[in-house]
Design a protein around this motif. Structure first.
Motif, PDB file in Angstrom:
ATOM      1  N   CYS A 168       0.051  -3.947   5.386  1.00 51.81           N
ATOM      2  CA  CYS A 168      -1.170  -4.159   4.426  1.00 51.81           C
ATOM      3  C   CYS A 168      -2.367  -4.624   5.725  1.00 51.81           C
ATOM      4  O   CYS A 168      -2.067  -5.473   6.388  1.00 51.81           O
ATOM      5  CB  CYS A 168      -1.322  -5.182   3.361  1.00 51.81           C
ATOM      6  SG  CYS A 168      -2.755  -5.665   2.952  1.00 51.81           S
ATOM      7  N   THR A 169      -3.508  -3.989   5.504  1.00 56.05           N
ATOM      8  CA  THR A 169      -4.492  -4.515   6.654  1.00 56.05           C
ATOM      9  C   THR A 169      -5.603  -5.239   5.993  1.00 56.05           C
ATOM     10  O   THR A 169      -6.685  -5.680   6.668  1.00 56.05           O
ATOM     11  CB  THR A 169      -4.968  -3.106   7.348  1.00 56.05           C
ATOM     12  OG1 THR A 169      -5.642  -2.364   6.320  1.00 56.05           O
ATOM     13  CG2 THR A 169      -4.042  -2.435   8.280  1.00 56.05           C
ATOM     14  N   CYS A 170      -5.613  -5.495   4.817  1.00 55.35           N
ATOM     15  CA  CYS A 170      -6.817  -6.152   4.081  1.00 55.35           C
ATOM     16  C   CYS A 170      -7.027  -7.419   4.666  1.00 55.35           C
ATOM     17  O   CYS A 170      -6.068  -8.299   4.494  1.00 55.35           O
ATOM     18  CB  CYS A 170      -6.617  -6.133   2.448  1.00 55.35           C
ATOM     19  SG  CYS A 170      -6.279  -4.297   1.925  1.00 55.35           S
TER      20      CYS A 170
ATOM     21  N   TYR B 230      -4.712  -9.508  -5.076  1.00 56.46           N
ATOM     22  CA  TYR B 230      -4.437  -8.305  -4.550  1.00 56.46           C
ATOM     23  C   TYR B 230      -4.011  -7.174  -5.367  1.00 56.46           C
ATOM     24  O   TYR B 230      -3.334  -7.267  -6.201  1.00 56.46           O
ATOM     25  CB  TYR B 230      -3.197  -8.406  -3.465  1.00 56.46           C
ATOM     26  CG  TYR B 230      -3.140  -7.289  -2.569  1.00 56.46           C
ATOM     27  CD1 TYR B 230      -4.079  -6.935  -1.734  1.00 56.46           C
ATOM     28  CD2 TYR B 230      -1.949  -6.389  -2.458  1.00 56.46           C
ATOM     29  CE1 TYR B 230      -4.248  -5.861  -0.793  1.00 56.46           C
ATOM     30  CE2 TYR B 230      -1.947  -5.213  -1.455  1.00 56.46           C
ATOM     31  CZ  TYR B 230      -3.051  -4.993  -0.822  1.00 56.46           C
ATOM     32  OH  TYR B 230      -2.647  -3.931   0.028  1.00 56.46           O
TER      33      TYR B 230
ATOM     34  N   HIS C 290      -3.764  -2.315  -2.865  1.00 59.97           N
ATOM     35  CA  HIS C 290      -4.459  -1.264  -2.208  1.00 59.97           C
ATOM     36  C   HIS C 290      -3.926  -0.488  -1.169  1.00 59.97           C
ATOM     37  O   HIS C 290      -3.886   0.672  -1.114  1.00 59.97           O
ATOM     38  CB  HIS C 290      -5.636  -2.099  -1.582  1.00 59.97           C
ATOM     39  CG  HIS C 290      -6.747  -1.304  -0.957  1.00 59.97           C
ATOM     40  ND1 HIS C 290      -6.715  -0.939   0.423  1.00 59.97           N
ATOM     41  CD2 HIS C 290      -7.937  -0.931  -1.594  1.00 59.97           C
ATOM     42  CE1 HIS C 290      -7.830  -0.345   0.539  1.00 59.97           C
ATOM     43  NE2 HIS C 290      -8.422  -0.045  -0.641  1.00 59.97           N
ATOM     44  N   CYS C 291      -2.982  -1.097  -0.297  1.00 61.67           N
ATOM     45  CA  CYS C 291      -2.349  -0.336   0.870  1.00 61.67           C
ATOM     46  C   CYS C 291      -1.084   0.361   0.438  1.00 61.67           C
ATOM     47  O   CYS C 291      -0.431   0.896   1.527  1.00 61.67           O
ATOM     48  CB  CYS C 291      -2.218  -1.393   2.206  1.00 61.67           C
ATOM     49  SG  CYS C 291      -3.898  -1.934   2.603  1.00 61.67           S
TER      50      CYS C 291
HETATM   51 ZN    ZN Z   1      -4.261  -4.130   1.911  1.00 70.92          ZN
END
Ligand code: ZN
Ligand code: GLU
Length: 321
Positions: free
Chosen positions: A119-121, A133, A136-137
């Motif tokens: 995850c890059t968030c 969360y 999303h990824c």
């Molecule tokens: Zn993410």
């Protein structure tokens, strides 16, 4: 020899009816981010008493995995304090910092089953999207290197039974969140290591402060995911400075005094519902022996928080919140 619990006198039965006494294994798992204060003494004492009243083992595990928060010398200071408070542990102290291979193996097995994704968030992005969360990824296929790793939540827990707090309901967004198992900075996350350790150490009963009530749901889901048997959970009231703020270094909770263990120990017993008005002890050994003999879950308050007003190392007052 295994003795069935229900053959014991009433006052010695554990909160976990039906479990075999000789296999009870409890633990105290402090984070060495500073010396022990009154709040951590309460957690240590509650888990110690529950273990010893059930002829159990009581282990100590140093949760020194979060290296940026570790204060050098704090782990030794905590052990010295436990000793001077008569809280003697069974077996060797386990240090999470020495168990990276174990955690890596478990993580690798989860990755191998494609239960983990990168995850890059940023915190800011997650906040902008609503706060918790949103997984999303999950389908983004980001590279694992230098990103946080999240576990796909395949076993959401919406409620569970706490041995003291009763039925605990977990908000949907928390229950369903793919939580982090390895942080962007490369450190294993608490949720992962606590479950791996409790399983690997054969812990049957977790007794700790109620600040960990919600995280318990995630831990229970990970026990399921890894196909481990979950221990019993019991959360005692959290010692707070003011509502919502646990005693901590930040709100200047003083370290408990190694040279004067009796007043703090007596106060911690009162906090846990013991009546000490007709007893007097002049050493920690006999005080703890008495406390073990008197201990029963029905003594324990089942609030989530109790406020502690401390004048000095000998005077404590409590107000239930
Ligand atoms: Zn993410
Ligand atoms: N190390 C955690 C803490 O000090 C406790 C973890 C646990 O008892 O599971 O808050």
């Amino acid at each position: 020899m295994h003795r069935s619990q229900d053959r014991l006198p009433e006052h010695k039965q554990s909160h976990a009816l039906g479990s075999s006494l000789t296999t009870y294994r409890g633990r105290f798992a402090p984070s060495p981010s500073g010396p022990l204060h009154f709040g951590s003494l309460v957690a240590a004492l509650a888990s110690y008493l529950d273990a010893k009243a059930n002829q159990g083992q009581w282990l100590v595990r140093m949760e020194d995995i979060d290296t940026p928060r570790v204060i050098s010398g704090a782990a030794d200071a905590i052990l010295t304090t436990l000793d001077s408070y008569g809280l003697h542990w069974d077996g060797e102290v386990v240090y999470q910092s020495q168990r990276h291979n174990l955690y890596q193996d478990i993580l690798a097995s989860l990755i191998g089953k494609q239960h983990v994704y990168a995850c890059t968030c940023t915190r800011k992005q997650i906040k902008a999207r609503g706060g918790s969360y949103d997984n999303h990824c999950r389908v983004a296929n980001h590279q694992f290197d230098s990103n946080a790793l999240r576990l796909k939540q395949n076993y959401p827990i919406f409620e569970f039974q706490d041995d003291l707090q009763g039925q605990v309901h977990i908000p949907k967004d928390i229950a369903c969140e793919d939580y982090i198992v390895k942080r962007r900075d490369g450190l294993f996350a608490y949720q992962l290591v606590v479950v791996v350790d409790d399983h690997q150490q054969g812990i049957t009963h977790v007794v700790r402060g109620a600040d960990l009530l919600e995280p318990t749901a995630r831990q229970l889901s990970l026990f399921k995911q890894l196909n481990y048997t979950a221990p019993h959970f019991m959360h005692v009231p959290l010692a707070v400075a003011t509502a919502g703020f646990k005693l901590s270094k930040q709100n200047h909770a003083p370290a408990i005094d190694n040279n004067k263990p009796l007043p703090a120990l007596v106060a911690a017993l009162k906090f846990l519902g013991f009546n000490l008005s007709h007893v007097h002890f002049d050493n920690v050994g006999t005080l703890l022996e008495w406390a073990v003999s008197q201990y029963h879950i029905s003594l324990l308050p089942n609030n989530k928080e109790i406020q502690v007003i401390q004048q000095d190392s000998e005077h404590y007052e409590f107000t239930p919140l």
